[in-house]
Design a protein around this motif. Structure first.
Motif, PDB file in Angstrom:
ATOM      1  N   ILE A  84       0.870  -1.174   0.000  1.00 44.23           N
ATOM      2  CA  ILE A  84       0.000   0.000   0.000  1.00 44.23           C
ATOM      3  C   ILE A  84       0.904   1.220   0.000  1.00 44.23           C
ATOM      4  O   ILE A  84       1.727   1.390   0.903  1.00 44.23           O
ATOM      5  CB  ILE A  84      -0.941   0.007   1.223  1.00 44.23           C
ATOM      6  N   ARG A  85       0.751   2.050  -1.035  1.00 43.98           N
ATOM      7  CA  ARG A  85       1.585   3.240  -1.178  1.00 43.98           C
ATOM      8  C   ARG A  85       0.722   4.493  -1.126  1.00 43.98           C
ATOM      9  O   ARG A  85      -0.426   4.483  -1.567  1.00 43.98           O
ATOM     10  CB  ARG A  85       2.322   3.227  -2.523  1.00 43.98           C
ATOM     11  N   SER A  86       1.291   5.573  -0.624  1.00 47.69           N
ATOM     12  CA  SER A  86       0.637   6.877  -0.701  1.00 47.69           C
ATOM     13  C   SER A  86       0.629   7.294  -2.165  1.00 47.69           C
ATOM     14  O   SER A  86       1.675   7.281  -2.828  1.00 47.69           O
ATOM     15  CB  SER A  86       1.402   7.907   0.125  1.00 47.69           C
ATOM     16  N   GLU A  87      -0.548   7.668  -2.674  1.00 46.81           N
ATOM     17  CA  GLU A  87      -0.633   8.038  -4.085  1.00 46.81           C
ATOM     18  C   GLU A  87       0.217   9.260  -4.404  1.00 46.81           C
ATOM     19  O   GLU A  87       0.573   9.480  -5.548  1.00 46.81           O
ATOM     20  CB  GLU A  87      -2.084   8.235  -4.525  1.00 46.81           C
ATOM     21  N   ASP A 137      -6.216   8.378  -2.125  1.00 44.61           N
ATOM     22  CA  ASP A 137      -5.042   8.622  -1.284  1.00 44.61           C
ATOM     23  C   ASP A 137      -4.030   7.486  -1.296  1.00 44.61           C
ATOM     24  O   ASP A 137      -2.938   7.635  -0.759  1.00 44.61           O
ATOM     25  CB  ASP A 137      -5.475   8.881   0.168  1.00 44.61           C
ATOM     26  N   HIS A 138      -4.400   6.349  -1.854  1.00 46.79           N
ATOM     27  CA  HIS A 138      -3.553   5.169  -1.817  1.00 46.79           C
ATOM     28  C   HIS A 138      -3.586   4.421  -3.148  1.00 46.79           C
ATOM     29  O   HIS A 138      -4.572   4.493  -3.863  1.00 46.79           O
ATOM     30  CB  HIS A 138      -4.038   4.181  -0.738  1.00 46.79           C
TER      31      HIS A 138
END
Length: 161
Positions: A84-87, A137-138
Motif C-alpha cells: 500500500i503506497r501513498s498516491e 489517497d492510496h
C-alpha cells in the motif's frame, strides 16, 4: 474472477477511498474494502487544522462518500504479496490506463520486486499477475495468479461496523 460488469462499476467511480484491508484468518486471501466518493456540488471551507493554511486555501469542493455511495469488497485469493503506497509518491507504470481504478499488469516494477524477493515464480505453474487498485489517497498493489472477485452494495446497506 472479475466480471466485466463489476470491473466497469468499480472503474466508473469518480474517486475511491481505501477503507480497510485485511487478510483472511485461515487462508492467504487479501480483502480490500473501498468506498465510492464524489465531488460535492457546493464549496465549503478547507479545514486542515492550521488557521494560516486554512485562510490561504479558502473554500473548495470536498470529495466525500455518503450512504448512497457504493462499497466494494475486492478479494484476492492466494496472494503472493501486496503493498500500500501513498498516491502522492507513486511512480506511474509505462502502460498505465488512467481511466481505470482496477489496473492489471503482466510487467511492472512491482512484479520485478516480487520476482527478486520471493521464489513464487519458481514453484507456481501459473504466471504471477499484478493488480493495482487506485484510490484517492492510496494505491494498493497485489501480486497473485488469478483476478480478484468483486462484490458491492451501497454503504447504507453495508454489514460492516
Amino acid at each position: 474472477m472479475v466480471s466485466d460488469e463489476y470491473s466497469a462499476a468499480l472503474n466508473s467511480c469518480p474517486y475511491l477511498f481505501l477503507v480497510s484491508h485485511e487478510e483472511a484468518p485461515d487462508t492467504l486471501d487479501l480483502q480490500l474494502v473501498v468506498h465510492e466518493a464524489r465531488v460535492e456540488n457546493e464549496r465549503s471551507p478547507i479545514e486542515t487544522g492550521i488557521a494560516n493554511i486554512d485562510q490561504i486555501l479558502g473554500d473548495g469542493y470536498a470529495v466525500r462518500s455518503d450512504p448512497s455511495s457504493r462499497e466494494f469488497t475486492i478479494t484476492f485469493e492466494n496472494y503472493i504479496g501486496f503493498s500500500i503506497r501513498s498516491e502522492s509518491y507513486v511512480n506511474a507504470e509505462l502502460e498505465d490506463d488512467y481511466s481505470k481504478k482496477l489496473r492489471s499488469y503482466t510487467k511492472s516494477a512491482f512484479l520485478d520486486f516480487i520476482d527478486t524477493s520471493t521464489f513464487a515464480q519458481q514453484c507456481l505453474d501459473e504466471p504471477v499477475l499484478h493488480f493495482a487498485v487506485v484510490c484517492a489517497d492510496h494505491v494498493v498493489d497485489v501480486a497473485c495468479t488469478t483476478p480478484p472477485t468483486i462484490e458491492w452494495n451501497s454503504i447504507a446497506e453495508s454489514t460492516r461496523q
